[in-house]
Design a protein around this motif. Sequence first.
Motif, PDB file in Angstrom:
ATOM      1  N   LEU A   1      57.833  12.892  51.106  1.00 17.15           N
ATOM      2  CA  LEU A   1      57.714  14.086  50.266  1.00 17.15           C
ATOM      3  C   LEU A   1      56.576  13.916  49.269  1.00 17.15           C
ATOM      4  O   LEU A   1      56.447  12.869  48.628  1.00 17.15           O
ATOM      5  CB  LEU A   1      59.024  14.331  49.511  1.00 17.15           C
ATOM      6  N   LEU A   2      55.758  14.964  49.154  1.00 12.92           N
ATOM      7  CA  LEU A   2      54.678  15.007  48.171  1.00 12.92           C
ATOM      8  C   LEU A   2      55.049  16.024  47.095  1.00 12.92           C
ATOM      9  O   LEU A   2      55.367  17.179  47.403  1.00 12.92           O
ATOM     10  CB  LEU A   2      53.358  15.422  48.829  1.00 12.92           C
ATOM     11  N   PHE A   3      54.989  15.593  45.836  1.00 11.17           N
ATOM     12  CA  PHE A   3      55.369  16.462  44.736  1.00 11.17           C
ATOM     13  C   PHE A   3      54.153  16.808  43.884  1.00 11.17           C
ATOM     14  O   PHE A   3      53.338  15.934  43.541  1.00 11.17           O
ATOM     15  CB  PHE A   3      56.425  15.781  43.860  1.00 11.17           C
ATOM     16  N   PHE A   4      54.092  18.101  43.532  1.00 16.40           N
ATOM     17  CA  PHE A   4      53.041  18.619  42.666  1.00 16.40           C
ATOM     18  C   PHE A   4      53.709  19.120  41.381  1.00 16.40           C
ATOM     19  O   PHE A   4      54.894  18.887  41.166  1.00 16.40           O
ATOM     20  CB  PHE A   4      52.286  19.732  43.390  1.00 16.40           C
ATOM     21  N   ALA A   5      52.965  19.797  40.525  1.00 16.43           N
ATOM     22  CA  ALA A   5      53.509  20.223  39.240  1.00 16.43           C
ATOM     23  C   ALA A   5      54.755  21.091  39.399  1.00 16.43           C
ATOM     24  O   ALA A   5      55.718  20.954  38.650  1.00 16.43           O
ATOM     25  CB  ALA A   5      52.448  20.972  38.443  1.00 16.43           C
ATOM     26  N   ASP A   6      54.774  21.976  40.365  1.00 12.96           N
ATOM     27  CA  ASP A   6      55.941  22.836  40.581  1.00 12.96           C
ATOM     28  C   ASP A   6      56.087  23.141  42.072  1.00 12.96           C
ATOM     29  O   ASP A   6      56.375  24.275  42.449  1.00 12.96           O
ATOM     30  CB  ASP A   6      55.804  24.131  39.768  1.00 12.96           C
ATOM     31  N   ALA A  58      45.540  18.019  53.613  1.00 15.44           N
ATOM     32  CA  ALA A  58      44.307  18.150  52.834  1.00 15.44           C
ATOM     33  C   ALA A  58      44.209  19.501  52.132  1.00 15.44           C
ATOM     34  O   ALA A  58      43.534  19.617  51.105  1.00 15.44           O
ATOM     35  CB  ALA A  58      43.095  17.936  53.737  1.00 15.44           C
ATOM     36  N   THR A  59      44.870  20.542  52.667  1.00 12.12           N
ATOM     37  CA  THR A  59      44.775  21.873  52.055  1.00 12.12           C
ATOM     38  C   THR A  59      45.754  22.067  50.907  1.00 12.12           C
ATOM     39  O   THR A  59      45.712  23.105  50.231  1.00 12.12           O
ATOM     40  CB  THR A  59      45.006  22.960  53.112  1.00 12.12           C
ATOM     41  N   LEU A  60      46.635  21.100  50.680  1.00 10.82           N
ATOM     42  CA  LEU A  60      47.632  21.251  49.625  1.00 10.82           C
ATOM     43  C   LEU A  60      47.060  20.989  48.236  1.00 10.82           C
ATOM     44  O   LEU A  60      47.770  21.137  47.237  1.00 10.82           O
ATOM     45  CB  LEU A  60      48.811  20.303  49.877  1.00 10.82           C
ATOM     46  N   ASP A  61      45.783  20.624  48.161  1.00 12.14           N
ATOM     47  CA  ASP A  61      45.197  20.348  46.848  1.00 12.14           C
ATOM     48  C   ASP A  61      45.142  21.583  45.963  1.00 12.14           C
ATOM     49  O   ASP A  61      44.904  21.479  44.754  1.00 12.14           O
ATOM     50  CB  ASP A  61      43.814  19.717  46.988  1.00 12.14           C
ATOM     51  N   ARG A  62      45.379  22.768  46.528  1.00 15.64           N
ATOM     52  CA  ARG A  62      45.420  23.978  45.696  1.00 15.64           C
ATOM     53  C   ARG A  62      46.600  23.966  44.722  1.00 15.64           C
ATOM     54  O   ARG A  62      46.631  24.746  43.757  1.00 15.64           O
ATOM     55  CB  ARG A  62      45.479  25.232  46.573  1.00 15.64           C
ATOM     56  N   PHE A  63      47.584  23.118  44.969  1.00 12.26           N
ATOM     57  CA  PHE A  63      48.720  22.997  44.052  1.00 12.26           C
ATOM     58  C   PHE A  63      48.452  21.989  42.942  1.00 12.26           C
ATOM     59  O   PHE A  63      49.320  21.754  42.102  1.00 12.26           O
ATOM     60  CB  PHE A  63      49.985  22.599  44.824  1.00 12.26           C
ATOM     61  N   GLY A  64      47.256  21.405  42.945  1.00  6.03           N
ATOM     62  CA  GLY A  64      46.909  20.423  41.935  1.00  6.03           C
ATOM     63  C   GLY A  64      47.108  19.009  42.451  1.00  6.03           C
ATOM     64  O   GLY A  64      47.337  18.790  43.648  1.00  6.03           O
ATOM     65  N   PRO A  65      47.034  18.042  41.567  1.00  4.74           N
ATOM     66  CA  PRO A  65      47.161  16.650  41.999  1.00  4.74           C
ATOM     67  C   PRO A  65      48.591  16.320  42.423  1.00  4.74           C
ATOM     68  O   PRO A  65      49.556  16.931  41.951  1.00  4.74           O
ATOM     69  CB  PRO A  65      46.771  15.855  40.752  1.00  4.74           C
TER      70      PRO A  65
END
Length: 297
Positions: free
Chosen positions: A253-258, A282-289
């Motif tokens: 699981l990869l977690f971002f800010a929300d 690679a396209t999930l970077d739109r959710f931030g780090p």
Amino acid sequence: MQSSGSSWTATESATSIGDTPPRSRFALRGRSVRLDGRTEAVRRDLADIRLADRVFAPHYAVAVRRSVGRMTDVTTSAGGPVLSQLLPGEPFDVLEFTSTHAWGRSPIDGSVGLVARDALIGEYAVSHIVVVRESVVYADRSTATPLPMPLPMGARVAATVTGDWAEVDGGYVPAEHLRALSDLSGDPVDAALALHGVAAVAGGRSGAGVDAAGLVFLAHGLTGEAPARFVDLQAAEFGVALAGGDPLRHGDLLFFADHVAMLVDGDTAIHADGSVTVEPIATLDRFGPVLARRRPA
């Protein structure tokens, strides 16, 4: 939400006067703790009596168990933001009734809030959970008469299985659409992939719609032990933490800010964004780090 600010916690004792039956009283000792109002049933005026050893409140309530008759939202206030959902057949611990709502806590996902009072019915025991996106209920086994009450993935039923069919309250569903609650197993990624294309819905955690954390909660709940309901709690508590340089694999699981995404393989992930979709990591970077990487135990 936090505790009332008192510097005390409570310990219970029993007292009686004359012929009056003993009543519970609380001796307040020590400091109270801050509680998360999303998952702990405490308000400024009322708290679950099961929290009496951790927080002071003017009033405590003993939970009354009800069952959920239809899917309904859990909200922070009447007409307020949706935190989660209750699904048919799930229990709900009511701490306060109003004319239109009930306030309490779900023992399934831990969410605390208001639900529609008319969605609750008398408590009953369930035995199976729906494991397909949606199971149509038929009036009889001929499949000629579908009833207007489909059961979404995650709904719970009291079922009697005979051959290819299961009798549930009000009709019949294919037995293959259910799994015994005593036999939850499998791959959560497969469960998530079965929801591909399902709409992203605020607070959703069923085959009728999910939010990002709800997809993870549902997929793991169908195949074993469910994580916490909310993204930040999943990121802090679920499974084991991975270091930034650790190789990723199926199910991580990869977690971002929300937001949260579940890896299908080393290059792609499934998540709820508009709808449940599979896309390159690679396209999930739109959710931030990426703030956390977790591997379910």
